[in-house]
Write a protein that holds these residues in place. Sequence first.
Motif: not given
Lengths: 494, 502, 100
Positions: A138, A141-142, A145, A149, A171, A175, A179, A182, C38, C66-67, C70, C73-74
Amino acid sequence: MTELDSLVAPTLTFLIFAPLLAGVVALLWPRGLVLDLLSISLGAISLVLLVPLSGTVMGQGPLLLELGGHELPLGIPLYVDGLALAMLWLTALTGLGTAVYASGWLRSVSHPSGQQYRVLWFLLWSGLNALFVSGDLFNIYVTLEITTLAAVPLVALARGREALSAAMQYLYFALVGSILFLLGVALVYAETGLLALPELSARESEAAGPGETIALLAITVGLAMKAALFPAHGWLPRAHAAASPPASALLSALVAKAAAYLVIRLWLGPFEAAWTPAVAQLMGVVGVLGILYGSLQALRQHRLKPVIAYSTVAQLGYLLLLIPLASVVAWQGVIYHALVHGLAKAAFFLAAGNLILGIGHDRLVGLAGCDRVLSKNLLAMAVAGVAIAGLPPTGGFIAKWWMITAALEQGQWWWAVAIGMGGLLAALYVFRVVSFAVHSPRPWHEEPLRETRHGLNRLLLWPPVLLAAAAVALGMTGELLAPFLAVGAPEVSP
Amino acid sequence: MMEALQDHPVWMAMPAWMVLSSLVAGLLILVLGEPYQRTRVVINLGAAVLKLVLVGFMLWGVGQGHDFEFRLPLLPGIDLYLHADSLSMLLATLSAILWLITTVYAIGYLEQSPNRCRFFGFFSLCVAATMGVSVAGNLFTFFLFYELLTLTTWPLVVHRGVSVALRAGKRYLAYTLGGGGIFLFGIIALYALMGDQVFTPGGFVDPDLPPALLIGIFLLLLVGVGVKAAMVPLHGWLPQAMVAPAPVSALLHAVAVVKAGAFGIVRLVYDVYGLDLVATLGMNHVLAIAAAITIVWGSLRALQASDIKQRLAFSTVSQVSYIALGVGIGSPMATIGGLVHLVHQGLMKITLFFCAGNLAETHGIKRVDQVDGMGRTMPWTMAAFTLAALGMIGVPPIAGFVSKWYLGLGGVENGQYWVLGVLVASTLLNAAYFLPVLRRAWFPRADAPDRGPGIHEAPLSLLIPTVATATFALGAGILAGMPFSPLQWAQFIGEQIYGVAP
Amino acid sequence: MTGWLFSVTAGLLFAIGLYGVLIRTELVRRLLAANVMATAVFLFLIVVAAETPDGPDPVPQAMVLTGIVIAVSLTAFALALIRHFRAVTGESDPEGGDDD
């Protein structure tokens, strides 16, 4: 616990949070000179700090650190092995070189968005360092991102329709990729109740449920979209060609590689139970197709930056070869390849930026005559290209030697052929570019070159020269670095 | 005192100094930049003289039986290993002498032309790579320098930047890098089987490995070195590469690049596989036949070429394979003939290229049918040309005769009489493509344009190197019996390979 | 248990989102479709949290939180980029679809 080891936690904390704080400073206090000095000194300090960290990893094997002292599963584990270490070094070296270059570039073109560039760079830097040392899914994952960004706006900063359109495309790929990633993480957790990589790797890996296989598929496709691995590469040539040279250097050398890094990180170890040798061969084939496709496209381009961008698509393909080969030698070779490619590709993009400054555009025919006015810069670019192609005496050759040795030792000679072909094609597209630059006379329809009698701004010339020199110097350090790289190498029996 | 000196690491590392002397000079020249003409010349000539001195020391040392070696671990279990043996010194000495001469020639030839910094920089790097090839002590090191040679030659081939030069450069790269890739497979396969082994007279390859595997690897290695040695059908790059400036054609395509390939063949047969194993596998016949075909084919193509440099290039294709032929026949005399030809061909061919450069530079003459009456206009140049051409044909007492004599004897010694046929055919063909040039130069046709009675020679900076190399070519033949002559040295090597004085 | 119902819903949502991302070329619609995807993943994570034998598992819930941060913000960044793109090019559909 020796004195050296007590430096580990502060070092990792510094690598992640110092750039983040610098980003906040950049946001609040927009003074170009101060920020450039800050970024250069952070790069230098990172390099210094990496020395004891490397010593510790070498001495103790892979490091596992629970952040804030919380134990698993609640704590956030950081994990540093040879692969992560190599990436940290690459980030520090490339980051330092690009920071110096950017300080010259933002001045010479009176960049309207210099401020934003600097903020994004600090954010990206922090995200990358965090990603490379992250030890659970996880957290990965953060950090992934965070890099996205920062990376997408770096493309958009270049302004203009093409840059914006390329950034949009990037993007959306990123994106959807995140997903999918995740989703994969969720599936793994549902199946195993685990997120930490060391715990996932340590499982008795006899039977992996179907959920885990689907998870690996989702994660791999998601990462492939972010790393622009063939065939999910569509956005990369546009985005990397549209961005400004320092941004392209960072994106090609580090950002795309970070996602590709995760692919091999997760396939070897944590998800080993979820794939069979046949699937591994398939991944290798995908990698080889990427190498061939990227190289052939690079040979067909009429503009300089797309050549380099397609080269990135090709060179990332080598990383996937680690999955079918999966021996210590292959591990060393692939990491070495990532390292050399990062340095050389950054040098290539930065040198290309200087050529573009000189001729005002990046059409290849317009390069003719650059060998007279920008000879050292051109030489740096050619040397970087030779390193990418993996010809001796550069570091790229050491990487190829290891990879081919691994393939032949395991009797999987077809990968050796592919690696050789890839090197040959790379040499052809590199020398094709150089040929345009030494072409004489200059075509009549091209404007005469600006006489840069005093040469380039030194801040612009030295970074590509030194990065290219570093890529060559790695050709002499195989013996020295091999034990570092081998730390944490998978113990997969061939 | 002398004893202490001889064991000192600095003294032992002589091969490394030899490589570095031109490597550092090349890098310095590249960093220096275009405007510093005088400094560049000083560095270049200084390095060339220094190298000659170093080579002199080593020649003496190796003759005394010293082992100069230098090791630098590059990969786990694999070293960069430089070792000077008698065979190394053959190529090293030749390159060192000719580097100095060619540098003088090139300084005169390229006066006022652009991009001289790049030219002389890469020229020096090329020589460094050639030196590395000659003192490489294992396959890994050999490959390193062999590929470096490819890379550093490319800028010289495309030096003028015109489209035809760039096309030639592309072809050159495609051939040499392709060959290099194939070579690399063979090398890595051998490393995987045998580990890091140094070149050993008699070979180090385990003869008990499956023959099919050994033959496969041998062929990979042979193709790898055959490309640079311009063996048919891998020779396509060489004639095109003649668009390079004359000094490049002279040194690199008469000496450095093609000799690196030929030298590789010698190493492969004597020091990697060993003569016995090569013979057991039947590969010596493959090599000899390929060489014979190349000799005849190259000569035939030379006959058709009307451009002087093209004719010389095809002649190179043909003549370099004498070396491979000598190796392939596999008898002591033939070995000596092949090895000595490595030097002799270099001396003669560089003279011919210098002459071609003089003709082109001074009078704009590039084709064979333009040389009418040049004997009167440029007597020194044409005298040198004549001498070298006669040597190529094999007229005694010039160097080329010695090579052919030994090759023929070697063939007879082994009962391979067909070699004589190849030699006779080649000699006739050599005569057929060189003699018309000589006839036109000295006895112009009646309808040839009159060039006037005056002598109009090339400038001294071009003429002196030309005459010097011609003199060497003559001297190597006449003084073949003297110590340290190429022939004597080749016999010295032959004794080490066969263990007895032939 | 209703876990399977939520799981199936999550799967359906994911499919709808994926369809939208692949088919729609108009920028905002595509962004919305990605958000649907998502959300599907978040829903699935909540199911995972609820299905644990000894009470709700906090880890997936933390992941969802948290997801969401994110994702927000995305999305914000994407909307800003879309606005900018429209301002510069006057288009909202770079691939020339007709659903705007």
